[in-house]
Design an enzyme around this catalytic site. Structure first.
Site, PDB file in Angstrom:
ATOM      1  N   GLU A 264      -5.537  56.682  80.637  1.00 23.02           N
ATOM      2  CA  GLU A 264      -5.353  55.316  80.289  1.00 23.02           C
ATOM      3  C   GLU A 264      -4.632  55.115  78.891  1.00 23.02           C
ATOM      4  OE1 GLU A 264      -5.349  52.806  82.124  1.00 23.02           O
ATOM      5  OE2 GLU A 264      -6.551  53.120  83.760  1.00 23.02           O
ATOM      6  N   CYS A 298      -5.376  47.720  74.536  1.00 23.88           N
ATOM      7  CA  CYS A 298      -4.115  48.173  74.839  1.00 23.88           C
ATOM      8  C   CYS A 298      -3.261  47.361  75.757  1.00 23.88           C
ATOM      9  CB  CYS A 298      -4.408  49.777  75.814  1.00 23.88           C
ATOM     10  SG  CYS A 298      -5.678  49.196  76.992  1.00 23.88           S
TER      11      CYS A 298
HETATM   12  C1  UN1 Z   1      -8.012  48.176  76.928  1.00 20.83           C
HETATM   13  O1  UN1 Z   1      -7.861  47.576  75.907  1.00 20.83           O
HETATM   14  O2  UN1 Z   1      -8.451  49.388  76.754  1.00 20.83           O
HETATM   15  O3  UN1 Z   1      -6.949  43.746  80.219  1.00 20.83           O
HETATM   16  C2  UN1 Z   1      -8.635  47.556  77.986  1.00 20.83           C
HETATM   17  C3  UN1 Z   1      -7.672  43.542  79.156  1.00 20.83           C
HETATM   18  C4  UN1 Z   1      -9.359  43.759  79.415  1.00 20.83           C
HETATM   19  C5  UN1 Z   1      -9.364  45.268  79.187  1.00 20.83           C
HETATM   20  C6  UN1 Z   1      -8.567  46.180  78.054  1.00 20.83           C
HETATM   21  N1  UN1 Z   1      -9.599  43.278  80.585  1.00 20.83           N
HETATM   22  O4  UN1 Z   1      -7.276  43.059  78.395  1.00 20.83           O
END
Ligand code: UN1
Length: 508
Positions: A264, A298
């Protein structure tokens, strides 16, 4: 530095100095690390990292725990996950408070993060009775063909600072019902939340009489402890959340030993704002997507691709919100933005802004450091650019939003797809044809593609992950669980004779 023991730490069983390793017993005689809060730059508590020898013992125990855990019926494993969810419900406020304190996201987002943990536990409990395999018609008479799913082994979980507890839970809740044990290496920036979560799992596992090494922990640097996890064949699956260069490194090491991985990695989320968009929806969802978690998700919205006919109005309305963004102590309910994770993140953001200027982009707002002892507060930035400049193609993990315009929907989709990352994307439009085009094979190339809602805040029920340099891994909901198990295909002959597949005969 004198430490400030905050209430949230005590409530979660943390003390002034904490051991950073766990596999049934707490260990850690390595480097002593002081954790400083980005909120005020003060030391919160210390953590002892694990040594390579201690790591080896932790992994051995976690691996050993798999031998008995895999034999527990899946619905019983689900009961353990249910109890972890209940314990998280009880500790929601304290854990969210600690998340906020340790990495700086607002308390309301911290509460949302713990809610994600609770949600994935609920999901996993149901899943514990639904680890379905298929049966297929055999081409042979009186034969049955089936597949079933077996537990895999130790799941190594390497997490980033920005979702310091949720990412562990997405992996752990699923891994546990799948019959795997987990070994967690959190980001060195957020060891306290990791210790708190492990203590919660420890309590539940002990209450049930299971080996608490089922949820193990090893705190240490990526370059030593991380690489020990990457290279050790006892780790059957490695779930890694982090940067693209980090994932490239991890991916190679795990592949080298034919281990499995879920990567990820970076995102570069874009939202297309159509001339047929509801601008209220566009402005609000892009604002949250860009400044939420101080631009450190992310899934953060980093690019907005706006139809040229609405660019002026959209720009003004977004700037209006940016100008009045309440920034400050993230635990204070009135603030929408807290600090960045550390002063280095602020420096990276300032450097990116310089690159934008050097490449001909125009800074419309923000990028000003705010005075604070921790040195981590900065105003969110909007820059107008002519397209995917080289700095725009990079994932700057900070609240820098790039605004660009388009004429045709095809041009907008090409801009959206014109980066190496492929995690999250969205279109804001009331035109159904445009929305469907965006979701079609000719549309977004990302793992997440939304219509009339922003790029961040994915729900746990869907599979989470992305394409291209985002790494291709999927975790959380849908059938992402399959990556945490091994598939076994069986042909069962009850005919009383031997019949070969593909029509091959044994006649002589
Ligand atoms: C991340 O930023 O690593 O979709 C995860 C989202 C959150 C998870 C982000 N449920 O923004």
């Amino acid at each position: 530095m004198e430490k400030v023991m905050e209430k949230a730490l005590e409530a979660l069983g943390l003390s002034d100095t904490n051991s950073g390793g766990f596999a049934g017993a707490w260990t850690g005689s390595g480097k002593l690390q002081t954790v400083v809060s980005p909120i005020h730059g003060e030391a919160l508590a210390s953590v002892t990292n694990v040594t390579p020898q201690e790591f080896d013992a932790i992994l051995a125990k976690c691996h050993q725990a798999f031998a008995s855990w895999k034999l527990v019926p899946a619905p019983k494993r689900g009961e353990v996950v249910k109890a972890i969810g209940d314990e998280l419900r009880r500790n929601k406020q304290a854990l969210a408070g600690l998340v906020s304190l340790e990495m700086g996201k607002t308390l309301r987002e911290g509460l949302g993060e713990v809610q994600e943990m609770i949600d994935i536990c609920d999901f996993a409990v149901g899943l514990s009775r639904q680890l379905y395999g298929l049966t297929m018609p055999s081409e042979r008479r009186m034969h049955r063909l089936q597949e079933q799913w077996h537990p895999l082994g130790v799941v190594g979980i390497i997490t980033a600072f920005n979702f310091p507890v949720a990412v562990w839970s997405w992996n752990t809740a699923i891994a546990l019902v799948c019959g795997d044990t987990v070994l967690w290496k959190p980001s060195s920036k957020t060891p306290l939340t990791a210790i708190a979560c492990t203590k919660i799992a420890e309590k539940v596992l002990r209450d049930f009489g299971f080996d608490p090494a089922i949820c193990s922990l090893a705190i240490g640097r990526g370059s030593d402890i991380g690489d020990l996890i990457n290279t050790d064949p006892r780790v059957a699956l490695l779930s890694y959340t982090g940067s693209v260069p980090g994932g490239r490194h991890v991916g190679k090491l795990v592949q080298e030993r034919f281990g499995r991985h879920i990567l990820e990695l970076g995102g570069n989320g874009a939202v297309i704002v159509s001339d047929k968009a509801d601008l209220d929806i566009a402005v609000r969802s892009i604002y949250f997507g860009a400044i939420g978690t101080s631009g450190q998700r992310c899934t953060t919205t980093r690019r907005v691709i706006v139809h040229e006919s609405v660019l002026g109005t959209f720009r003004e309305r977004l700037l209006e919100l940016y100008r009045k963004t309440p920034i400050g102590d993230p635990r204070d309910g009135k603030n929408l933005m807290g600090p960045l994770v550390d002063p280095a993140a602020v420096a990276t953001m300032l450097a990116a802004i310089e690159s934008v200027k050097a490449e001909g982009g125009k800074i419309l707002f923000g990028g000003e450091k705010l005075p604070n002892p921790g040195g981590c507060y900065i105003t969110p930035c909007i820059a107008e650019v002519s397209g995917n400049l080289s700095i725009v193609k990079e994932e700057t993990f900070a609240p820098v939003l790039y605004l660009m315009s388009y004429r045709t929907i095809e041009e907008a989709i090409a801009l959206q797809n014109g980066v190496t990352q492929g995690l999250s994307s969205a279109i804001i439009t009331n035109d159904q044809r445009e929305g469907e085009l965006f979701l079609s094979v000719a549309g977004s190339d990302c793992g997440i593609a939304n219509v009339n809602t922003g790029t961040s805040g994915a729900e746990i029920g869907g599979a989470f992950g992305g394409e291209k340099e985002t790494g291709g891994g999927r975790e959380s909901g849908s059938d992402a669980w399959k990556a945490y198990m091994r598939r076994q295909t069986s042909a069962i002959n009850f005919s009383g004779t031997v019949e070969l597949a593909q029509g091959i005969t044994l006649e002589m």
